[in-house]
Design a protein around this motif. Sequence first.
Motif, PDB file in Angstrom:
ATOM      1  N   PRO A 142      36.487  10.395 -33.243  1.00  0.00           N
ATOM      2  CA  PRO A 142      35.807   9.102 -33.360  1.00  0.00           C
ATOM      3  C   PRO A 142      34.421   9.141 -32.711  1.00  0.00           C
ATOM      4  CG  PRO A 142      38.024   8.830 -32.492  1.00  0.00           C
ATOM      5  CD  PRO A 142      37.734  10.299 -32.494  1.00  0.00           C
TER       6      PRO A 142
ATOM      7  N   ALA B  68      35.840   2.839 -36.692  1.00  0.00           N
ATOM      8  CA  ALA B  68      35.028   2.244 -35.625  1.00  0.00           C
ATOM      9  C   ALA B  68      33.625   1.856 -36.109  1.00  0.00           C
ATOM     10  CB  ALA B  68      34.933   3.188 -34.434  1.00  0.00           C
TER      11      ALA B  68
ATOM     12  N   THR C 204      39.031   6.299 -37.722  1.00  0.00           N
ATOM     13  CA  THR C 204      39.576   5.093 -37.091  1.00  0.00           C
ATOM     14  C   THR C 204      38.896   3.818 -37.574  1.00  0.00           C
ATOM     15  OG1 THR C 204      38.017   5.189 -35.255  1.00  0.00           O
ATOM     16  CG2 THR C 204      40.106   6.387 -34.979  1.00  0.00           C
TER      17      THR C 204
END
Length: 188
Positions: A27, A63, A61
């Motif tokens: 990430p 993000a 993810t």
Amino acid sequence: MRIIGGALKGLRLAAVGRGDPAARLRPTADRVREAIFNVLGGGAFEVEIEGAEVLDLFAGTGALGLEALSRGAAHATFVEQGRKALALLAENIARARMGDRATVLRRDATRPFPWARPPATLVFLDPPYGKGLGARALGAALASGAIAPGAVVVWEESGPQEPPQGFTLLDRRRWGEAHVTFLRRNPA
């Protein structure tokens, strides 16, 4: 990991934990995400995030796309195929309560995919480092009609990237191991 700006500032995202070693989940660090959004919000190629249509390729993810939604993007489409990443992505969308503004395409980002939304004006591209997948993913997104003329692309890799045909280099930055190349799609 947390959302660092906008309406969801401070929201903790799902922990990657050990992740999936085969997926190489990596990430984008909070400080790198913050720096990316600072560049997008200022400088010579200011990007309007409010109301933007976002495409997050190799979403992991989620993000980056969720950060854009927190800052007022209208919608984000996340393209991801890794099983562990998809589970984390679904959890993060639920935590952010953004299900009505998010679409997840469970697909290989390097192959054309179905696109039913307006073309994206902001694209995040964070492929596995060093595998040459970024340019292929941009080509697939173009073939799918997913990237608007004039769209800005934020491409994170292990080294600086050259713009593929149809894109112009805007800037290059480095934060730690992350090299971020900013591109603009040329007018049609």
